[in-house]
Scaffold this active site. Structure first.
Site, mmCIF file in Angstrom:
data_model
loop_
_atom_site.group_PDB
_atom_site.id
_atom_site.type_symbol
_atom_site.label_atom_id
_atom_site.label_comp_id
_atom_site.label_asym_id
_atom_site.label_seq_id
_atom_site.Cartn_x
_atom_site.Cartn_y
_atom_site.Cartn_z
ATOM 1 N N CYS A 1 -1.263 -21.899 -18.615
ATOM 2 C CA CYS A 1 -2.387 -22.550 -19.268
ATOM 3 C C CYS A 1 -2.704 -23.843 -18.516
ATOM 4 C CB CYS A 1 -2.047 -22.848 -20.724
ATOM 5 S SG CYS A 1 -3.247 -23.928 -21.523
ATOM 6 N N THR B 1 0.845 -1.205 0.000
ATOM 7 C CA THR B 1 0.000 0.000 0.000
ATOM 8 C C THR B 1 0.876 1.249 0.000
ATOM 9 O OG1 THR B 1 -0.225 -0.177 2.401
ATOM 10 C CG2 THR B 1 -2.040 -1.014 1.101
ATOM 11 N N CYS C 1 -3.917 -22.881 -27.327
ATOM 12 C CA CYS C 1 -4.448 -24.252 -27.357
ATOM 13 C C CYS C 1 -5.901 -24.305 -26.892
ATOM 14 C CB CYS C 1 -3.588 -25.183 -26.501
ATOM 15 S SG CYS C 1 -3.960 -25.091 -24.736
ATOM 16 N N HIS D 1 1.302 -16.503 -1.266
ATOM 17 C CA HIS D 1 0.034 -16.498 -1.998
ATOM 18 C C HIS D 1 0.232 -16.447 -3.510
ATOM 19 C CE1 HIS D 1 -1.852 -14.810 1.947
ATOM 20 N NE2 HIS D 1 -1.626 -16.095 2.010
ATOM 21 N N ILE E 1 1.175 -10.431 -3.806
ATOM 22 C CA ILE E 1 1.239 -11.156 -5.074
ATOM 23 C C ILE E 1 1.702 -10.248 -6.203
ATOM 24 C CG2 ILE E 1 -0.525 -12.858 -4.439
ATOM 25 C CD1 ILE E 1 -2.614 -11.140 -5.832
ATOM 26 N N ASP E 2 2.269 -9.080 -5.857
ATOM 27 C CA ASP E 2 2.572 -8.074 -6.867
ATOM 28 C C ASP E 2 3.977 -8.140 -7.459
ATOM 29 O OD1 ASP E 2 4.161 -6.867 -4.764
ATOM 30 O OD2 ASP E 2 2.302 -5.984 -4.009
ATOM 31 N N CYS F 1 -5.307 -19.565 -23.769
ATOM 32 C CA CYS F 1 -4.072 -19.901 -24.476
ATOM 33 C C CYS F 1 -4.404 -20.222 -25.934
ATOM 34 C CB CYS F 1 -3.469 -21.105 -23.764
ATOM 35 S SG CYS F 1 -1.945 -21.726 -24.424
HETATM 36 ZN ZN ZN Z 1 -2.244 -23.931 -23.657
#
Ligand code: ZN
Length: 236
Positions: free
Chosen positions: A127, A26, A150, A119, A103-104, A148
């Site tokens: 994918c 923050t 695929c 986390h 998680i940044d 993705c």
């Molecule tokens: Zn894929």
């Protein structure tokens, strides 16, 4: 007075471990994605904890990614003085590792290498079908559920509610804390389990707690600061 003690401890330590929460991010301007205000209520009809759960993600990935993109994918932010100081300590051989609930990816951006991301990270996306890696921009720029080539859904490597933390990451974090000669816990209310329980693995007598508000662990700490992280770290 307390600050002088902390300075001295930092100078004497060569196995510092830093355990950080949302408070450090923050101060880089990243809003807490759990915060719910009027604007939030106009846009989302469920509480954040519900949307970022595994079952919600499976039931309605489109809604999940709308929330994820808007609230959890904060790109373009910069590390602050705390991130940089920790990276510097690691280079100087004074720091065993950084354990983070964020998680940044800002610790790595600042130059830290030994980072235990409890986390996960928004910077890693895979994918679910072929396992191909995709960067955060790929997820950000996708109009709906990111897919993705695929055809598989590209899932962020972020731990959702109902999902378990990565065992190797936990193991590494526990080991670092057990070997720490100085443990700095900062920017976390220490109420998120099981992450908060990690602190109990510290057996030393130099545990420092820095948080704006009181935490349930204040009595356990050897030094407590109810101040901004940046204020402390720019002075040590
Ligand atoms: Zn894929």
């Amino acid at each position: 007075m307390n600050l002088e003690t902390l300075k001295q401890w930092v100078a004497e330590s060569n196995r510092i471990v830093f355990f950080g929460g949302a408070g450090i991010s923050t101060e880089s301007g990243i809003p807490d994605f759990r915060s719910v205000d009027g604007l939030y209520r106009q846009k989302f009809e469920y509480p954040p904890e519900q949307i970022i759960s595994h079952s919600f993600y499976q039931r309605d990935p489109s809604y999940f990614f709308r929330f994820y993109r808007e609230k959890m994918l904060p790109l373009g932010f910069k590390p602050n003085v705390t991130h940089f100081k920790l990276a510097q300590w690691e280079k100087e051989g004074k720091l065993l590792g950084v354990i983070t609930q964020n998680i940044d990816g800002l610790h790595q951006k600042a130059g830290s290498r030994k980072v235990y991301e409890l986390h996960g990270s928004v910077l890693r996306n895979y994918c679910v079908r072929c396992g191909k890696f995709h960067d955060a921009e790929f997820v950000k720029d996708h109009p709906d559920v990111p897919r993705c080539l695929c055809g598989g859904i590209v899932k962020p490597d972020v731990v959702l509610y109902e999902e378990s933390l990565d065992a190797n990451t936990i193991e590494g974090a526990v080991s670092a804390i057990e070997h720490a000669d100085l443990l700095i816990v900062a920017g976390t209310s220490l109420t998120v389990y099981p992450a908060a329980g990690l602190v109990n693995y510290y057996k030393g007598n130099r545990m420092v707690l820095i948080n704006r508000d009181e935490t349930p662990y204040d009595h356990r700490a050897d030094l407590v600061f109810h101040r901004n992280l940046g204020e402390i770290f720019s002075n040590i």
